[in-house]
Design an enzyme around this catalytic site. Structure first.
Site, PDB file in Angstrom:
ATOM      1  N   TYR A   1      23.308  49.852  56.587  1.00 50.17           N
ATOM      2  CA  TYR A   1      23.757  48.886  57.583  1.00 50.17           C
ATOM      3  C   TYR A   1      24.547  49.549  58.693  1.00 50.17           C
ATOM      4  O   TYR A   1      25.314  50.480  58.456  1.00 50.17           O
ATOM      5  CB  TYR A   1      24.614  47.796  56.922  1.00 50.17           C
ATOM      6  CG  TYR A   1      23.922  46.453  56.857  1.00 50.17           C
ATOM      7  CD1 TYR A   1      22.789  46.288  56.080  1.00 50.17           C
ATOM      8  CD2 TYR A   1      24.381  45.370  57.592  1.00 50.17           C
ATOM      9  CE1 TYR A   1      22.144  45.075  56.017  1.00 50.17           C
ATOM     10  CE2 TYR A   1      23.746  44.149  57.535  1.00 50.17           C
ATOM     11  CZ  TYR A   1      22.621  43.993  56.749  1.00 50.17           C
ATOM     12  OH  TYR A   1      21.984  42.796  56.700  1.00 50.17           O
TER      13      TYR A   1
ATOM     14  N   ASP B   1      33.278  49.958  51.672  1.00 52.27           N
ATOM     15  CA  ASP B   1      32.739  50.975  52.567  1.00 52.27           C
ATOM     16  C   ASP B   1      33.759  51.951  53.116  1.00 52.27           C
ATOM     17  O   ASP B   1      33.377  52.991  53.661  1.00 52.27           O
ATOM     18  CB  ASP B   1      31.990  50.303  53.724  1.00 52.27           C
ATOM     19  CG  ASP B   1      30.656  49.725  53.281  1.00 52.27           C
ATOM     20  OD1 ASP B   1      30.138  50.187  52.249  1.00 52.27           O
ATOM     21  OD2 ASP B   1      30.144  48.820  53.958  1.00 52.27           O
TER      22      ASP B   1
END
Length: 852
Positions: A486, A405
């Protein structure tokens, strides 16, 4: 059986003897039980950091000057400000190149320099430099190349050179990208191919899913989308498995709505016109091509699975009126204002002995530097390095899905916090900035700082004649990074005894799998059925952090202090007990760079000691590293030698690592590792190469400055309770750094607020076991909380406070209880698409692909 003697008598007599040996006569202070101090009558003076924040992100002016300098110096590259494909050369990002620790320490911790007495003798801040990533097109395709620009501000001495010293083998580039689609001329061509493929099988999708794609409006919630998961093959080609999704592009719930049709595409060519559509996969069956798929549909025994339809079940909110919602919940308030001190300009915080600087980065979010406690060095750097999610499954999407990420930007996607919800209404909020594609982007209120009182005490004790209770307040620095589906809440917490905690909580939509109706062999092997046509998908979250410990200074050692069982013969135990089964402590030096896992039964303490400095009792000053609060022990990656990750995340293979600290190894990962996982820019395995951690010998260059990398996260097996969103209390993990002989005694006693209640009773006085004694004029009021009061004749409970108390009621404005969120600053957020837009192909202007 005859009962002989009184077994309770021996320990009782022993306690009495101990009490008598420490007998003293005290007198209680004659002051009232409440303080006369009124905090509201003492205005606070402006607070300033003692030194410049040398780790701060570039200002907008600095970033603009760096961009201009690069455009002038690299005119031969014909850099464009508005790239439309990977064949254009452009400056992707500019950001601060953090100073080397060897330079920073000379400024932060000068040796033998009294900066206050002689300002001219004080060391100057280290040179300020910028880091730039430039997309450059070479004959064999585009590359991402790192450069360093400095010193700043831009002037006659400013230069630009390859940024090589902090990467393995001096390499400052990666091919862009090894496994994605940057060779394609434009992002729109990729979407166009997906739409064309989907239109060619519209009859199949209509038959099985009840929908088709909508070329005119990709945001149509009733239409389908197709997204790829790319993978390289040994020949150097590219294979895409495309999966259909609903609803439209703007839906946050899209990862809950996969559809069970998958299409294999040979994407080896750089021209989408040469791509070919191959196999199709549906309900556990692989078809050679669309025609075979169509033919199978006509067979009477063709097994279908229900379409995965959207509905209220994906809504994260229920706005209905319910009886148990009539009253709002309790909230925390701060009537007298903050007790911490904050220099917003330098982003410097001081709170009950803790001091540190805050900074941010586009890839990794916030980090803390130069953490001190009670004036002593504790940690030079603490911050996120990478956030990994790795999935498993038996379909073409979940079977090879993984994300790193930092590439998408944990700082870039740290959006504005919601006052009163993400953080208390009274928190202080800080903005962050990042610089991409020649623009400075400001994310307002994306970091909060606040003090909070826990719902449990820091300490308490009930004695025979008294009860002592100490409130547990701690300081938190928090941000939330929303990467795709998320939301990761990352917080750094500080406690009054010197403990530090790093905690991660996750929420959001899971990346789910389509449920195959004929799934028998692998039923529940990768997850659970959680809706009509939806299955959960097991995955690991592993977030890597760096902790450059400087426990009372930079020269440290790490040991494993083991609790081990043993059988021992003691002379004093004879002859009644020939041998005794017991336990003892045994210390093992961590003598070389290595990875460690949390020990079974918590049977070892991982301790970092100062090699030279000791406390008053001759014990080495240290900090313990331990798995903290949350859902069990923090994890490392389950998959062994991941075929998808390659060498890009070797740090995920153990819970924590200890290495030599080097200026040439400032990080465990780089965002561009996502491009070339099998040949990453930073290979952590090359850093953790078993170099010696022994120092002091004449033949070693290692000075004892070690660094620890540790992992947070979860082994996530989503269940029905994860629909629609995963809950934060079920997905939290932390690591704590706890003082271990660091101080001479508990330092929180100097800061904590609490009360000692003297209980009713004829002998109510000091601690249990002490004799009552009459007051005496010769016993002065020394302020000790254990002193005795002569005013005991009323036989009533007395309260003795340490720390100040609230003296009067306060009027609390509504904003302190429920902030007016109508003033929320942020506007619409760009979507971080974890397939297309977040990939290498989406680096250039995404609005070109969507028509604005």
């Amino acid at each position: 059986m005859e009962r002989r003697g009184k077994p309770w008598l021996v320990p009782t007599l022993l306690l009495l003897l101990i009490s008598l040996s420490s007998l003293a006569y005290f007198q209680y202070p004659q002051a009232t039980t409440t303080s006369s101090f009124d905090p509201t009558s003492h205005p606070k003076s402006p607070f300033k950091a003692p030194k410049q924040n040398i780790f701060s992100e570039l200002t907008a002016a600095e970033a603009s000057s760096v961009n201009t300098f690069i455009l002038e110096k690299f005119g031969h590259l014909n850099l464009t400000k508005h790239p439309k494909s990977a064949k254009d050369n452009f400056v992707y990002i500019v950001e601060t190149l953090k100073p080397n620790k060897t330079d920073a320490i000379h400024y932060l911790h000068p040796q033998g320099t009294d900066a206050d007495a002689d300002a001219e003798a004080a060391p100057q801040p280290p040179e300020r430099w910028a880091k730039a990533a430039i997309s450059e097109n070479f004959p064999d395709g585009p590359y991402m190349v790192y450069y360093m620009v400095g010193p700043l501000p831009v002037g006659e001495e400013t230069v630009i050179r390859p940024l090589e010293y902090c990467f393995e083998e001096g390499r400052n580039w990666v091919k862009n990208p090894g496994r994605f689609l940057a060779r394609v001329q434009d992002f729109g061509a990729i979407l166009d191919f997906a739409l064309s493929m989907a239109e060619d099988v519209a009859d199949i999708t209509q038959e099985l899913l009840g929908a088709t794609v909508n070329r005119a409006n990709p945001n149509d919630p009733q239409s389908l989308l197709a997204f790829p998961r790319g993978s390289r093959v040994e020949t150097g080609g590219m294979v895409l498995w495309m999966q259909f999704y609903r609803p439209g592009m703007g839906s946050g719930a899209r990862t809950l709505l996969p559809q069970g049709i998958y299409c294999k595409v040979d994407a080896t060519s750089s021209n989408t016109s040469d791509w070919t559509v191959g196999q199709f996969y549906y309900n556990g069956v692989l078809y050679d091509d669309a025609e075979e798929f169509r033919a199978a549909l006509q067979e009477p025994d063709f097994q279908r699975t229900p379409p995965n339809l959207d509905g209220s079940w994906t809504n994260t909110e229920d706005f209905g009126e319910y009886a148990d919602r009539e009253l709002p919940p309790p909230v925390s308030i701060q009537p007298y204002g903050p007790r911490y001190k904050l220099d917003k300009k330098e982003k410097y915080v001081s709170w009950f002995g803790f001091e540190f600087y805050i900074t941010s980065a586009m890839a990794t979010g916030i980090s803390l530097y130069d953490i001190r406690f009670k004036g002593q060095r504790v940690m030079y750097e603490l911050g996120l390095q990478e956030a990994l999610a790795h999935y498993a499954g038996d379909d073409p999407m979940q079977g090879g899905l993984e994300f790193l990420d930092s590439f998408f930007g944990m700082g870039k996607n740290a959006f504005e916090l919601v006052p009163g919800y993400d953080c208390p209404a009274y928190a202080d909020y800080l903005d962050t900035e990042w610089h991409q594609s020649y623009k400075t982007h400001t994310m307002p209120n994306s970091v909060c700082v606040f003090e909070f009182t826990a719902d449990y005490l820091l300490s308490r004790h009930t004695a025979q004649y008294s009860v002592t209770a100490s409130r547990n307040t701690f300081l938190t620095v928090r941000s939330v990074s929303t990467v795709g589906n998320y939301d990761y809440t990352i917080e750094y917490m500080f406690y009054m005894d010197g403990t530090m905690e790093v905690k991660v909580r996750a929420s959001g939509f899971i990346f789910a799998a389509f449920y195959t109706a004929n799934n028998t062999k692998s039923e529940d092997e990768y997850g659970h059925r959680i809706h009509d046509a939806l299955s959960s998908s097991m995955h690991d979250h592993v977030l890597n952090f760096k902790a450059d410990l400087d426990v009372a200074g930079p020269t440290n050692d790490m040991v494993r202090l083991a609790l081990e069982p043993m059988t021992m013969k003691y002379g004093w135990d004879q002859p009644e007990q020939p041998v005794r089964n017991t336990m003892h402590l045994k210390e093992y030096q961590v003598s070389e760079e290595t990875g460690l896992d949390w020990p079974k039964n918590s049977g070892e303490f991982y301790l970092v000691y100062n090699s030279e400095d000791k406390n008053a009792w001759g014990e080495r000053k240290g900090y313990r590293i331990t798995s903290g609060t949350g859902m069990g022990s923090t994890p490392h990656l389950t998959i062994l030698n991941s075929t998808t990750l390659g060498d890009s995340a070797r740090w995920a293979e153990h819970d924590l690592w200890v290495l030599q600290r080097k200026d040439t190894e400032p990080r465990s990962a780089d965002p561009l590792n996502y491009f070339t996982p099998h040949d990453p820019l930073i290979n952590f395995a090359s850093m953790a190469n078993h170099e010696s951690l022994e120092h002091g010998a004449p033949d070693t260059n290692y000075d004892g400055d070690l660094v620890v990398y540790f992992n947070l996260g979860a082994h996530h097996i989503p269940h029905s309770g994860d629909i629609p969103n995963t809950l934060m209390h079920t997905s939290s993990s932390s690591v704590m750094f706890v003082p271990h002989n660091f101080a001479d005694a508990d330092p929180s006693r100097q800061s904590v607020q609490g009360v000692r209640l003297q209980l009713k009773g004829h002998k109510s006085g000091g601690f249990a076991g002490e004799w009552s004694a009459p007051s005496s004029p010769s016993s002065p009021n020394n302020g000790d909380l254990r002193t005795r009061s002569s005013a005991r004749d009323d036989n009533k409970t007395k309260a003795w406070y340490f720390g100040h108390t609230y003296r009067k009621g306060v009027e609390v404005p509504l904003e302190m209880l429920e902030p007016d969120l109508g003033g929320y600053v942020s506007s619409e957020h760009d979507i971080t698409d974890l397939n297309f837009n977040g990939s290498a192909a989406g680096m250039w202007h995404r609005e070109e692909a969507f028509g604005g």
